[in-house]
Design a protein around this motif. Structure first.
Motif, mmCIF file in Angstrom:
data_model
loop_
_atom_site.group_PDB
_atom_site.id
_atom_site.type_symbol
_atom_site.label_atom_id
_atom_site.label_comp_id
_atom_site.label_asym_id
_atom_site.label_seq_id
_atom_site.Cartn_x
_atom_site.Cartn_y
_atom_site.Cartn_z
ATOM 1 N N MET A 1 40.228 39.220 -16.618
ATOM 2 C CA MET A 1 40.892 39.195 -15.833
ATOM 3 C C MET A 1 40.892 37.822 -14.726
ATOM 4 O O MET A 1 40.238 37.018 -15.294
ATOM 5 C CB MET A 1 39.837 40.027 -14.430
ATOM 6 N N THR A 2 42.339 37.003 -14.415
ATOM 7 C CA THR A 2 42.644 36.056 -13.763
ATOM 8 C C THR A 2 43.457 36.291 -12.289
ATOM 9 O O THR A 2 43.655 37.317 -12.761
ATOM 10 C CB THR A 2 42.976 35.109 -15.248
ATOM 11 N N MET A 3 43.204 35.394 -11.721
ATOM 12 C CA MET A 3 44.155 34.960 -10.458
ATOM 13 C C MET A 3 46.038 34.885 -11.199
ATOM 14 O O MET A 3 46.138 33.879 -12.715
ATOM 15 C CB MET A 3 43.942 34.110 -9.832
ATOM 16 N N SER A 4 46.503 35.590 -10.839
ATOM 17 C CA SER A 4 48.024 34.868 -10.935
ATOM 18 C C SER A 4 49.057 34.642 -9.812
ATOM 19 O O SER A 4 48.008 35.446 -8.770
ATOM 20 C CB SER A 4 49.025 35.640 -11.928
ATOM 21 N N GLN A 5 50.073 33.985 -9.783
ATOM 22 C CA GLN A 5 50.414 34.640 -8.755
ATOM 23 C C GLN A 5 51.152 35.813 -8.315
ATOM 24 O O GLN A 5 50.863 35.684 -7.131
ATOM 25 C CB GLN A 5 52.255 33.341 -8.329
ATOM 26 N N ASP A 6 51.501 36.816 -8.660
ATOM 27 C CA ASP A 6 51.735 38.125 -8.861
ATOM 28 C C ASP A 6 50.493 38.695 -8.018
ATOM 29 O O ASP A 6 50.860 39.154 -6.914
ATOM 30 C CB ASP A 6 52.353 38.458 -9.749
ATOM 31 N N PHE A 7 49.576 38.729 -8.592
ATOM 32 C CA PHE A 7 47.582 38.610 -8.389
ATOM 33 C C PHE A 7 47.979 38.267 -6.852
ATOM 34 O O PHE A 7 47.171 38.919 -6.149
ATOM 35 C CB PHE A 7 47.082 38.676 -9.738
ATOM 36 N N ILE A 106 41.798 33.684 2.671
ATOM 37 C CA ILE A 106 42.267 32.308 3.176
ATOM 38 C C ILE A 106 41.663 32.106 1.583
ATOM 39 O O ILE A 106 42.612 30.941 1.065
ATOM 40 C CB ILE A 106 41.313 31.703 4.086
ATOM 41 N N ALA A 107 41.174 32.093 1.049
ATOM 42 C CA ALA A 107 40.647 31.484 -0.524
ATOM 43 C C ALA A 107 42.138 31.517 -1.636
ATOM 44 O O ALA A 107 42.483 31.011 -2.510
ATOM 45 C CB ALA A 107 39.530 32.315 -1.181
ATOM 46 N N VAL A 108 42.271 33.275 -1.124
ATOM 47 C CA VAL A 108 43.491 33.604 -2.027
ATOM 48 C C VAL A 108 45.024 33.150 -1.893
ATOM 49 O O VAL A 108 45.564 32.073 -2.825
ATOM 50 C CB VAL A 108 44.059 34.532 -1.983
ATOM 51 N N LEU A 109 45.172 32.303 -0.210
ATOM 52 C CA LEU A 109 46.085 31.239 0.115
ATOM 53 C C LEU A 109 45.973 30.268 -0.503
ATOM 54 O O LEU A 109 47.132 29.611 -0.794
ATOM 55 C CB LEU A 109 46.522 31.539 1.251
ATOM 56 N N VAL A 110 44.777 29.521 -0.614
ATOM 57 C CA VAL A 110 44.549 28.407 -1.000
ATOM 58 C C VAL A 110 45.234 27.908 -2.222
ATOM 59 O O VAL A 110 44.584 27.161 -2.933
ATOM 60 C CB VAL A 110 43.281 28.054 -0.655
ATOM 61 N N TRP A 111 44.547 29.057 -2.897
ATOM 62 C CA TRP A 111 44.492 29.055 -4.926
ATOM 63 C C TRP A 111 46.197 29.138 -4.684
ATOM 64 O O TRP A 111 46.694 28.383 -5.899
ATOM 65 C CB TRP A 111 43.556 30.085 -4.947
ATOM 66 N N GLY A 117 47.451 26.394 -10.033
ATOM 67 C CA GLY A 117 46.203 27.132 -10.582
ATOM 68 C C GLY A 117 46.030 27.349 -11.037
ATOM 69 O O GLY A 117 46.512 27.635 -12.545
ATOM 70 N N GLN A 118 44.088 26.838 -10.946
ATOM 71 C CA GLN A 118 44.082 27.381 -12.790
ATOM 72 C C GLN A 118 43.370 28.890 -12.347
ATOM 73 O O GLN A 118 43.019 29.274 -12.084
ATOM 74 C CB GLN A 118 42.463 26.762 -12.453
ATOM 75 N N PRO A 119 43.152 29.563 -13.816
ATOM 76 C CA PRO A 119 42.781 31.486 -13.316
ATOM 77 C C PRO A 119 41.355 31.252 -13.663
ATOM 78 O O PRO A 119 40.582 30.086 -13.640
ATOM 79 C CB PRO A 119 42.794 31.205 -15.130
ATOM 80 N N ASP A 120 41.083 31.848 -12.090
ATOM 81 C CA ASP A 120 40.123 31.675 -11.718
ATOM 82 C C ASP A 120 39.893 33.067 -11.561
ATOM 83 O O ASP A 120 40.005 34.064 -10.335
ATOM 84 C CB ASP A 120 40.105 31.474 -9.799
#
Length: 187
Positions: A1-7, A106-111, A117-120
């Motif tokens: 599971m990683t962050m993506s722009q869609d997520f 805020i954390a999601v918006l900063v990412w 953005g790195q997969p986080d």
């Protein structure tokens, strides 16, 4: 599971919606809190008046009436105390949700604002946990407000029935229970 722009977009939208629902529910909770004591004073006005007039005249109510008035006033005080407890719990839940979701948003918006953005995975898991936990707290806070409204509604119904039957409100519950048993209904 990683962050993506869609997520990130889905998470940010969900968190913003939770914060909006929170604002509405918090306002409703504060309105109910403000009206609680006023509602109790209205429901128990005759007992409050009777007690106040006796105190003012420096007389004692007849023993049977004094007991009934004291029971009614104790019920009113108990409902206010329970109501304050439930509403305090609801407000504290909402404040926690606001902090929890606000920080996560805020954390999601900063990412999301980073060019690459790195997969986080930690942020992705934190976002899901924030949303899930907040949804659980929303249900709990809403349930607390509904529970209080139900308690108040029951007391109002009991007092209305007592007035219609011309009996003290304290006798309505016992009378209803006897009626249910007599007619084969179980509570």
């Amino acid at each position: 599971m990683t962050m993506s722009q869609d997520f990130a977009g889905i998470s940010a939208g969900t968190l913003a919606a939770i914060l909006l629902v929170g604002a509405i529910e918090l306002a409703n909770t504060f309105n109910l809190r403000a009206s609680l004591e006023e509602k109790m004073n209205g429901m128990f006005a005759s007992e409050i008046k009777e007690s106040a007039l006796a105190l003012r005249a420096d007389t004692k109510l007849p023993e049977e009436r004094r007991i009934a008035v004291n029971k009614a006033l104790a019920t009113a005080a108990q409902l206010v105390k329970q109501g304050e407890s439930l509403l305090t719990y609801a407000v504290m839940s909402w404040l926690f949700i606001y902090v929890f979701c606000g920080v996560t948003l805020i954390a999601v918006l900063v990412w999301s604002a980073q060019k690459e953005g790195q997969p986080d995975p930690a942020l992705a898991i934190w976002s899901i946990a924030s949303i899930a936990f907040s949804l659980i707290l929303i249900v709990v806070a809403f349930s607390a407000r509904l529970l209080l409204a139900r308690k108040i509604s029951r007391e109002e119904s009991k007092r209305r029935m007592a007035q219609e039957l011309g009996i003290p409100a304290e006798e309505v519950s016992a009378l209803s229970e006897r009626w249910r048993r007599h007619h084969g209904f179980h509570s």
